[in-house]
Design a protein around this motif. Structure first.
Motif, PDB file in Angstrom:
ATOM      1  N   ILE A 167       0.833  -1.198   0.000  1.00 53.53           N
ATOM      2  CA  ILE A 167       0.000   0.000   0.000  1.00 53.53           C
ATOM      3  C   ILE A 167       0.873   1.255   0.000  1.00 53.53           C
ATOM      4  O   ILE A 167       0.609   2.210  -0.725  1.00 53.53           O
ATOM      5  N   GLU A 168       1.923   1.226   0.806  1.00 52.13           N
ATOM      6  CA  GLU A 168       2.774   2.413   0.912  1.00 52.13           C
ATOM      7  C   GLU A 168       3.554   2.678  -0.377  1.00 52.13           C
ATOM      8  O   GLU A 168       4.069   3.782  -0.580  1.00 52.13           O
ATOM      9  N   ASP A 169       3.650   1.665  -1.241  1.00 55.71           N
ATOM     10  CA  ASP A 169       4.324   1.855  -2.533  1.00 55.71           C
ATOM     11  C   ASP A 169       3.370   2.371  -3.604  1.00 55.71           C
ATOM     12  O   ASP A 169       3.786   2.690  -4.711  1.00 55.71           O
ATOM     13  N   SER A 170       2.074   2.399  -3.284  1.00 51.20           N
ATOM     14  CA  SER A 170       1.071   2.746  -4.283  1.00 51.20           C
ATOM     15  C   SER A 170       0.363   4.041  -3.915  1.00 51.20           C
ATOM     16  O   SER A 170       0.090   4.306  -2.756  1.00 51.20           O
ATOM     17  N   LYS A 171       0.033   4.809  -4.918  1.00 50.19           N
ATOM     18  CA  LYS A 171      -0.768   6.016  -4.684  1.00 50.19           C
ATOM     19  C   LYS A 171      -2.250   5.730  -4.928  1.00 50.19           C
ATOM     20  O   LYS A 171      -3.074   6.645  -4.910  1.00 50.19           O
ATOM     21  N   TYR A 172      -2.576   4.445  -5.144  1.00 45.92           N
ATOM     22  CA  TYR A 172      -3.944   4.070  -5.479  1.00 45.92           C
ATOM     23  C   TYR A 172      -4.614   3.262  -4.372  1.00 45.92           C
ATOM     24  O   TYR A 172      -3.962   2.574  -3.599  1.00 45.92           O
ATOM     25  N   ASP A 173      -5.959   3.326  -4.356  1.00 46.66           N
ATOM     26  CA  ASP A 173      -6.762   2.417  -3.534  1.00 46.66           C
ATOM     27  C   ASP A 173      -7.101   1.163  -4.326  1.00 46.66           C
ATOM     28  O   ASP A 173      -7.246   0.076  -3.758  1.00 46.66           O
ATOM     29  N   MET A 174      -7.213   1.320  -5.642  1.00 38.26           N
ATOM     30  CA  MET A 174      -7.624   0.216  -6.501  1.00 38.26           C
ATOM     31  C   MET A 174      -7.083   0.466  -7.904  1.00 38.26           C
ATOM     32  O   MET A 174      -6.954   1.612  -8.335  1.00 38.26           O
ATOM     33  N   ILE A 175      -6.739  -0.616  -8.599  1.00 34.06           N
ATOM     34  CA  ILE A 175      -6.318  -0.515  -9.998  1.00 34.06           C
ATOM     35  C   ILE A 175      -7.180  -1.476 -10.804  1.00 34.06           C
ATOM     36  O   ILE A 175      -7.387  -2.629 -10.409  1.00 34.06           O
ATOM     37  N   CYS A 176      -7.714  -1.009 -11.918  1.00 30.70           N
ATOM     38  CA  CYS A 176      -8.561  -1.874 -12.742  1.00 30.70           C
ATOM     39  C   CYS A 176      -8.477  -1.407 -14.194  1.00 30.70           C
ATOM     40  O   CYS A 176      -7.674  -0.533 -14.532  1.00 30.70           O
ATOM     41  N   THR A 196      -7.482  -0.616   1.843  1.00 27.70           N
ATOM     42  CA  THR A 196      -7.581   0.715   2.438  1.00 27.70           C
ATOM     43  C   THR A 196      -9.011   0.942   2.931  1.00 27.70           C
ATOM     44  O   THR A 196      -9.935   0.206   2.569  1.00 27.70           O
ATOM     45  N   ASN A 197      -9.201   1.974   3.728  1.00 25.42           N
ATOM     46  CA  ASN A 197     -10.544   2.293   4.233  1.00 25.42           C
ATOM     47  C   ASN A 197     -11.516   2.572   3.090  1.00 25.42           C
ATOM     48  O   ASN A 197     -12.663   2.116   3.102  1.00 25.42           O
ATOM     49  N   LYS A 198     -11.047   3.302   2.091  1.00 23.53           N
ATOM     50  CA  LYS A 198     -11.935   3.645   0.976  1.00 23.53           C
ATOM     51  C   LYS A 198     -12.287   2.418   0.144  1.00 23.53           C
ATOM     52  O   LYS A 198     -13.423   2.298  -0.350  1.00 23.53           O
ATOM     53  N   THR A 199     -11.337   1.500  -0.012  1.00 19.69           N
ATOM     54  CA  THR A 199     -11.635   0.270  -0.740  1.00 19.69           C
ATOM     55  C   THR A 199     -12.715  -0.529  -0.029  1.00 19.69           C
ATOM     56  O   THR A 199     -13.664  -1.016  -0.649  1.00 19.69           O
ATOM     57  N   ASN A 200     -12.590  -0.658   1.270  1.00 18.36           N
ATOM     58  CA  ASN A 200     -13.593  -1.398   2.033  1.00 18.36           C
ATOM     59  C   ASN A 200     -14.951  -0.704   1.999  1.00 18.36           C
ATOM     60  O   ASN A 200     -15.993  -1.370   1.950  1.00 18.36           O
ATOM     61  N   GLN A 201     -14.964   0.624   1.985  1.00 19.21           N
ATOM     62  CA  GLN A 201     -16.223   1.355   1.860  1.00 19.21           C
ATOM     63  C   GLN A 201     -16.857   1.109   0.491  1.00 19.21           C
ATOM     64  O   GLN A 201     -18.079   0.959   0.381  1.00 19.21           O
ATOM     65  N   LEU A 202     -16.038   1.066  -0.553  1.00 14.23           N
ATOM     66  CA  LEU A 202     -16.548   0.792  -1.895  1.00 14.23           C
ATOM     67  C   LEU A 202     -17.221  -0.578  -1.953  1.00 14.23           C
ATOM     68  O   LEU A 202     -18.332  -0.723  -2.487  1.00 14.23           O
ATOM     69  N   VAL A 203     -16.551  -1.582  -1.407  1.00 12.52           N
ATOM     70  CA  VAL A 203     -17.099  -2.942  -1.437  1.00 12.52           C
ATOM     71  C   VAL A 203     -18.424  -2.993  -0.673  1.00 12.52           C
ATOM     72  O   VAL A 203     -19.390  -3.630  -1.117  1.00 12.52           O
ATOM     73  N   GLN A 204     -18.498  -2.305   0.459  1.00 13.54           N
ATOM     74  CA  GLN A 204     -19.748  -2.268   1.224  1.00 13.54           C
ATOM     75  C   GLN A 204     -20.861  -1.611   0.406  1.00 13.54           C
ATOM     76  O   GLN A 204     -22.012  -2.085   0.400  1.00 13.54           O
ATOM     77  N   MET A 205     -20.536  -0.550  -0.306  1.00  9.18           N
ATOM     78  CA  MET A 205     -21.535   0.123  -1.141  1.00  9.18           C
ATOM     79  C   MET A 205     -22.018  -0.798  -2.252  1.00  9.18           C
ATOM     80  O   MET A 205     -23.221  -0.828  -2.580  1.00  9.18           O
ATOM     81  N   MET A 206     -21.114  -1.587  -2.840  1.00  6.93           N
ATOM     82  CA  MET A 206     -21.502  -2.510  -3.913  1.00  6.93           C
ATOM     83  C   MET A 206     -22.385  -3.623  -3.371  1.00  6.93           C
ATOM     84  O   MET A 206     -23.336  -4.058  -4.038  1.00  6.93           O
ATOM     85  N   MET A 207     -22.120  -4.104  -2.166  1.00  8.89           N
ATOM     86  CA  MET A 207     -22.985  -5.119  -1.563  1.00  8.89           C
ATOM     87  C   MET A 207     -24.372  -4.536  -1.292  1.00  8.89           C
ATOM     88  O   MET A 207     -25.389  -5.199  -1.509  1.00  8.89           O
ATOM     89  N   ASP A 208     -24.411  -3.290  -0.850  1.00  7.28           N
ATOM     90  CA  ASP A 208     -25.689  -2.646  -0.570  1.00  7.28           C
ATOM     91  C   ASP A 208     -26.512  -2.426  -1.837  1.00  7.28           C
ATOM     92  O   ASP A 208     -27.741  -2.335  -1.778  1.00  7.28           O
ATOM     93  N   LYS A 209     -25.829  -2.344  -2.979  1.00  4.05           N
ATOM     94  CA  LYS A 209     -26.520  -2.125  -4.255  1.00  4.05           C
ATOM     95  C   LYS A 209     -26.833  -3.447  -4.962  1.00  4.05           C
ATOM     96  O   LYS A 209     -27.086  -3.472  -6.170  1.00  4.05           O
ATOM     97  N   GLY A 210     -26.817  -4.536  -4.195  1.00  6.41           N
ATOM     98  CA  GLY A 210     -27.013  -5.859  -4.778  1.00  6.41           C
ATOM     99  C   GLY A 210     -28.255  -6.004  -5.619  1.00  6.41           C
ATOM    100  O   GLY A 210     -28.242  -6.630  -6.680  1.00  6.41           O
TER     101      GLY A 210
END
Length: 313
Positions: A167-176, A196-210
């Motif tokens: 994580i400390e080597d990357s400036k990103y939360d996610m790469i796709c 990261t915190n933002k990555t985990n928040q994104l995944v939670q949002m995607m589960m909520d939009k199931g």
């Protein structure tokens, strides 16, 4: 209506205990320094039915990767099976690190039926994927999650500048991969998540939009994009020549290509043919470096079953 047909079987009804155990076993098993893979890095995909040859071929093609790359990938690769019969097929075919995620409710025959990989229920699989990603991230891993029609052709952590190791080597939360023709969509077939915190928040949002994903799986790409914007995430883009996708590219540099996604294709035979062609291109490059120069056109369509058999030989 399609979601209601699942009789209440959803992401929260699945037993993730075995997946957690397999993940912990992998993370606690030392990996050779030469692999260059971080201690907390995992590659994962999910399978729905052992009767679908594509899903077995995809992982057998790991063996097309030469030398230590194949061994390194398989040590950190989790094959998530979404039913008992799929898990049995995974073990029978010696796929790497088979992990069973099965239903806590209903009988396994019902779950097998509902979770098969076919057009009418693809939306349900897309919905379940985010629950699997969530469970893996809860194990504190950095995760490269791929669809089952992606073939690994190299160890991406061994490619300088391709996969940041920490994580400390990357400036990103996610790469796709970004959709080439629609800038407001992120392709979810090959995603590298940093924990990261933002990555985990994104995944939670995607589960909520199931429910939205089940109603229309094509919304997934847009939902990932807009959710990442809402969270102000740092999202990097893979090179389409290296983390390759058949949606947007038909010419590939053999020496650069590290993965190949047979997306934008329908039919198992078509996908298998393209994945084998990609693996063959990479293998030919290893045999004779001279053929690595320039770009090679990957056939857009297979001609018949004979063509597929010839490629295997």
């Amino acid at each position: 209506n399609r979601f209601k047909q699942h009789d209440g079987i959803n992401g929260t009804d699945l037993d993730y205990g075995h997946l957690t155990a397999v993940t912990n076993r992998i993370l606690n098993t030392p990996i050779p320094v030469a692999c260059n893979i971080p201690n907390n890095a995992v590659i994962a995909t999910y399978l729905s039915s052992p009767s679908v040859d594509l899903e077995r071929i995809a992982h057998k093609l790991l063996n097309e990767t030469e030398g230590m790359d194949a061994s390194c990938i398989q040590q950190r690769f989790i094959t998530i099976c979404l039913s008992n019969t799929t898990y049995a097929g995974c073990l029978d075919n010696y796929l790497p690190n088979c992990a069973l995620v099965d239903a806590q409710v209903g009988d396994s025959a019902k779950v097998d039926y509902y979770i098969h990989f076919r057009a009418g229920l693809f939306q349900y699989l897309t919905y379940l994927k985010w629950f699997l990603i969530d469970r893996l991230l809860k194990a504190n891993v950095n995760l490269f999650f791929i669809d089952s029609d992606v073939v690994m052709l190299c160890n991406p952590w061994n490619r300088e500048g391709l996969f940041p190791r920490y994580i400390e080597d990357s400036k990103y939360d996610m790469i796709c991969q970004r959709e080439v023709y629609k800038k407001t969509r992120l392709n979810a077939g090959q995603m590298l998540f940093f924990n990261t915190n933002k990555t985990n928040q994104l995944v939670q949002m995607m589960m909520d939009k199931g429910q939205q994903i089940v109603n229309n799986s094509m919304l997934e790409q847009s939902l990932v994009y807009h959710s990442s914007k809402l969270l102000d995430m740092q999202v990097g883009s893979f090179s389409h020549h290296i983390i390759a996708s058949h949606c947007w590219e038909f010419k590939f540099n053999r020496s650069e290509m590290c993965t190949f996604h047979a997306n934008c294709q329908t039919g198992i035979n078509q996908k298998i043919f393209l994945m084998r062609q990609a693996a063959l291109m990479k293998k030919e490059c290893a045999w004779d470096p001279k053929v690595c120069k320039g770009y090679h056109i990957l056939p857009h369509h297979y001609e018949n079953s004979t063509a597929t058999k010839t490629t295997v030989q």
